[in-house]
Design an enzyme around this catalytic site. Structure first.
Site, PDB file in Angstrom:
ATOM      1  N   ASP A   1       7.866   3.614  -8.015  1.00 28.99           N
ATOM      2  CA  ASP A   1       7.008   4.897  -8.478  1.00 28.99           C
ATOM      3  C   ASP A   1       7.543   6.039  -8.121  1.00 28.99           C
ATOM      4  O   ASP A   1       7.538   6.733  -7.050  1.00 28.99           O
ATOM      5  CB  ASP A   1       5.619   4.679  -7.849  1.00 28.99           C
ATOM      6  CG  ASP A   1       4.410   5.819  -8.186  1.00 28.99           C
ATOM      7  OD1 ASP A   1       4.942   6.441  -9.061  1.00 28.99           O
ATOM      8  OD2 ASP A   1       3.621   5.979  -7.885  1.00 28.99           O
TER       9      ASP A   1
ATOM     10  N   ASN B   1       0.883  -1.231  -0.067  1.00 29.58           N
ATOM     11  CA  ASN B   1      -0.107   0.128  -0.133  1.00 29.58           C
ATOM     12  C   ASN B   1       0.810   1.136  -0.017  1.00 29.58           C
ATOM     13  O   ASN B   1       0.947   1.923   1.045  1.00 29.58           O
ATOM     14  CB  ASN B   1      -0.961  -0.104   1.247  1.00 29.58           C
ATOM     15  CG  ASN B   1      -1.670  -1.289   1.482  1.00 29.58           C
ATOM     16  OD1 ASN B   1      -2.793  -1.511   0.707  1.00 29.58           O
ATOM     17  ND2 ASN B   1      -1.127  -2.272   1.929  1.00 29.58           N
ATOM     18  N   PRO B   2       1.496   1.352  -1.225  1.00 31.09           N
ATOM     19  CA  PRO B   2       2.716   2.665  -0.951  1.00 31.09           C
ATOM     20  C   PRO B   2       2.126   3.813  -1.193  1.00 31.09           C
ATOM     21  O   PRO B   2       2.815   4.892  -0.724  1.00 31.09           O
ATOM     22  CB  PRO B   2       3.485   2.267  -2.213  1.00 31.09           C
ATOM     23  CG  PRO B   2       2.539   1.494  -3.202  1.00 31.09           C
ATOM     24  CD  PRO B   2       1.536   0.755  -2.503  1.00 31.09           C
ATOM     25  N   LYS B   3       0.802   4.174  -1.476  1.00 35.62           N
ATOM     26  CA  LYS B   3       0.250   5.389  -1.193  1.00 35.62           C
ATOM     27  C   LYS B   3      -1.108   5.573  -0.098  1.00 35.62           C
ATOM     28  O   LYS B   3      -1.911   6.385  -0.329  1.00 35.62           O
ATOM     29  CB  LYS B   3      -0.482   5.656  -2.815  1.00 35.62           C
ATOM     30  CG  LYS B   3       0.474   5.931  -3.754  1.00 35.62           C
ATOM     31  CD  LYS B   3       0.067   6.162  -5.244  1.00 35.62           C
ATOM     32  CE  LYS B   3       1.151   6.463  -6.200  1.00 35.62           C
ATOM     33  NZ  LYS B   3       0.469   6.773  -7.355  1.00 35.62           N
ATOM     34  N   ASN B   4      -0.716   4.677   0.712  1.00 40.00           N
ATOM     35  CA  ASN B   4      -1.620   4.962   1.909  1.00 40.00           C
ATOM     36  C   ASN B   4      -1.238   6.075   2.794  1.00 40.00           C
ATOM     37  O   ASN B   4      -0.112   5.538   3.604  1.00 40.00           O
ATOM     38  CB  ASN B   4      -1.670   3.459   2.722  1.00 40.00           C
ATOM     39  CG  ASN B   4      -2.980   3.513   3.838  1.00 40.00           C
ATOM     40  OD1 ASN B   4      -2.720   4.215   4.560  1.00 40.00           O
ATOM     41  ND2 ASN B   4      -3.587   2.554   3.763  1.00 40.00           N
TER      42      ASN B   4
END
Length: 281
Positions: A103, A65-68
């Site tokens: 990313d 969950n790199p954008k949590n």
């Protein structure tokens, strides 16, 4: 069932090993559950648990969950509370680098990077690091934003708060020449020039130097004009308006309206009308 047990622990304010394990179960089910992350931090403080293990837990959760936002906030809260050595910051930057390799435009990772650089005073090599990112992808807006941050922070930390406008203008123009249809370097260029014109205290150069830098930028942009880039024309327009060259400003506006940026036809048309009204007065 997990949520039922978790709610019961919340109701009784139980800060135990069981509650800590429950938070992991809840987070595994829903990594965006802010209450679970908050409760987990309270449990860690009450139990005096090892923080190195907690960073590993956060890394595992962030991998999927790199954008949590909650995960990044938890990581920052742990660092704020329990880590203060420069080597801790270096290690954390290494983690951020790995995330950005996956990313390069992860907003949360870039924001966390800025926090780490300021907290642990690791600003020294950041400009060079960002240049590498821009070389890899000159359209990476996040990297351009990071360069702005790094240049200004470096200047403030070195005393005086001034940076070299010429260096930044030359760099932006060099990258712009590689792809004049990429908006990023032009936005950066104009940001530096705007500081020269409006808040010259932020740049190392004096009035004569600023005038020369502006002229050099205008000349180099003029060389790119034939390539038919709306970004080149828009940058030239800003400079022409600053220098009071109404005739060129009008010509650039008309080219943008009629040929290069028709999607904003009404905007450029309105700008031309304002120029006409100003000239009439």
């Amino acid at each position: 069932m997990v949520m039922g047990y978790f709610r019961a622990c919340l109701a009784t304010e139980e800060l135990s090993e069981r509650t800590l394990r429950l938070t992991a179960e809840v987070i595994d089910t829903n990594p965006a559950n802010y209450t679970a992350w908050h409760c987990r931090r309270k449990c860690l403080a009450a139990l005096g648990k090892g923080l190195a293990e907690e960073m590993e837990f956060t890394t595992e959760a962030g991998g999927e969950n790199p954008k949590n936002y909650q995960i990044w906030y938890h990581r920052r809260a742990i660092l704020d509370e329990h880590f203060g050595k420069k080597e801790d910051g270096v290690e954390e930057l290494s983690y951020v680098d790995k995330v950005l390799e996956e990313d390069a435009k992860n907003y949360h990772a870039w924001s966390h990077r800025q926090y780490i650089i300021e907290k642990f005073e690791l600003w020294g090599g950041e400009v060079a690091s960002v240049e590498k990112k821009i070389d890899e992808d000159i359209r990476n807006n996040s990297a351009w934003n990071q360069r702005w941050f790094a240049v200004h922070l470096k200047a403030s930390k070195e005393g005086g708060g001034e940076y070299s406008a010429k260096e930044e203008v030359d760099y932006a123009l060099k990258i712009a020449a590689k792809d004049c249809h990429n908006e990023s370097p032009f936005r950066y260029l104009l940001g530096v020039l705007q500081e020269c014109w409006g808040d010259a205290g932020k740049v190392a150069e004096g009035p004569e130097d600023i005038a020369r830098i502006t002229k050099e930028a205008r000349d180099k942009l003029g060389e790119m004009r034939e390539q038919g880039s709306a970004h080149v024309h828009a940058a030239l327009l800003d400079i022409a308006e600053k220098e009071g060259d109404g005739e060129e400003a009008r010509e650039l506006c008309e080219e943008l309206r009629d040929k290069l940026d028709g999607i904003r036809f009404k905007y450029w048309d309105a700008k031309i009308k304002k120029m006409e009204e100003k000239a009439a007065k």
